[in-house]
Every structure is written in structure tokens, then in C-alpha cells.
Design a protein around this motif. Sequence first.
Motif, mmCIF file in Angstrom:
data_model
loop_
_atom_site.group_PDB
_atom_site.id
_atom_site.type_symbol
_atom_site.label_atom_id
_atom_site.label_comp_id
_atom_site.label_asym_id
_atom_site.label_seq_id
_atom_site.Cartn_x
_atom_site.Cartn_y
_atom_site.Cartn_z
ATOM 1 N N LYS A 201 -9.786 -32.244 -49.305
ATOM 2 C CA LYS A 201 -8.686 -32.711 -49.810
ATOM 3 C C LYS A 201 -7.561 -32.717 -48.954
ATOM 4 C CE LYS A 201 -9.569 -30.358 -54.232
ATOM 5 N NZ LYS A 201 -11.092 -30.199 -54.050
ATOM 6 N N GLU A 202 -7.963 -33.385 -47.752
ATOM 7 C CA GLU A 202 -6.900 -33.865 -46.810
ATOM 8 C C GLU A 202 -6.909 -35.292 -46.603
ATOM 9 O OE1 GLU A 202 -5.404 -31.714 -45.088
ATOM 10 O OE2 GLU A 202 -6.546 -29.818 -45.003
ATOM 11 N N ARG A 203 -5.551 -35.751 -46.505
ATOM 12 C CA ARG A 203 -5.286 -37.139 -46.395
ATOM 13 C C ARG A 203 -4.676 -37.482 -44.998
ATOM 14 N NH1 ARG A 203 -4.899 -39.681 -51.262
ATOM 15 N NH2 ARG A 203 -4.602 -38.711 -53.068
ATOM 16 N N PHE B 13 -11.736 -36.508 -48.588
ATOM 17 C CA PHE B 13 -11.695 -36.331 -49.962
ATOM 18 C C PHE B 13 -12.139 -34.799 -50.158
ATOM 19 C CE2 PHE B 13 -12.934 -36.311 -54.331
ATOM 20 C CZ PHE B 13 -12.002 -36.772 -55.033
#
Length: 204
Positions: free
Chosen positions: A21-23, A18
Motif C-alpha cells: 500500500k505504498e505509491r 500495491f
Amino acid sequence: MKHDDLEILFNSLGRSLFRDKERVTIDLLGSAALILGYRCWTHASDVDARWDPQDSFVLCPLIAELGEKRKHPKGARWMKADSADIVVGEGEWARTVEYGFLKVRIPTAAFMMSILVQALHACQPGDTQYPPFGKTAAQCKALAQSQGWSKDDIVVQVAPFLARGIPPACDEWLNRIFASSSVSPKRPEMFGSAENCGSLITRG
């Protein structure tokens, strides 16, 4: 690592993703899948998983960072993607558990059993840590008991995943494992509560 240890690690990894900002989605395999998905195994020394190779650029540094921060005995190798030799094809997944920006897919009992059955060839008679036949045999029996499956049930359940059928050596081990085994009545797969196991999402 026990159930709560895995929860802490995955929650921490999800928070790191998070932050960046990577899933990322991983497929959980091995002992960790039995612990988180079915509560039929108690501990894992590390986590076997599978993920998109392109996600390694994001995921691997975070795994290493977390292993060092938590002083995990396996260090940067507390979670590894080295199961390609035993898991062929897409597989079948029962649930997706969300930990922030980390999604963890739990295999169906049938798919998990197919992986264990194929690994039975490595059983060793007289194993002292997991008597009488070793860890894989013990896990196979534990998962079967959690589902109320007999040996005949296992053959039916794993058939869709083994195009050539159960290898003869593995079938012989199944016969030995279940020769004097009785299984408890079938009960639902055990995933725990949403509070203890993340947000459970049924996949179609």
C-alpha cells in the motif's frame, strides 16, 4: 535487460508496492529511458533512476528482494539512484507510465539528450564495444536519429537545460559524432502500445 525484461521488473515492483500500500514515482534515466521511451536502444545492464530520498525506505528493500528473486546479474543493484551528479534540477518529462502503484516518468527527448550531451566528455576514441567513440556517443546518435535531429537541432533542443551552453569538449564530440552522419526524417517519439508499455498518461 531488454524492453520486455524491464516491463516485467517494473510490473513486479508495482505489485509489491500495491501489496505494501505504498505509491512511488521514479524518474527513468539512462539506457532504460531510451529503451522504454524511445525504442532506440536495445539493452541495459541496470536501471538508472531518480526518486524522492524518503521513498528509499520503501523502494530499496523491494528492489533488493526483486533482484534476488529474479536472480538478476546486478542483484540488489539492478536499479539504482546514483545519477544526481549528471541530472541537475527538476528536468522535463514526456510521459508517465503506470505499473500498479509504481509510476515511471519518461524524460522528454530534449532533456534526455541534454544528459547524454553532458556525458560526452567521457567518450573514448577507438572504443571496441561501441565503436568508434563509445556508449554515450552511440546513444546520443541513436536518440538523435529517432527524432530526426541533426547536430544543429541538438544544440537548439538542449539549450534550455544547459545554462552555460554545451561544454567545449562535449561540443567537439558532437561535431565528431555527426561529421559524417545523416539522420532519417523526423518521426514521432516511440512509446509502444498501452498493452506493451503500461498505461500512458500525457503530463501537462
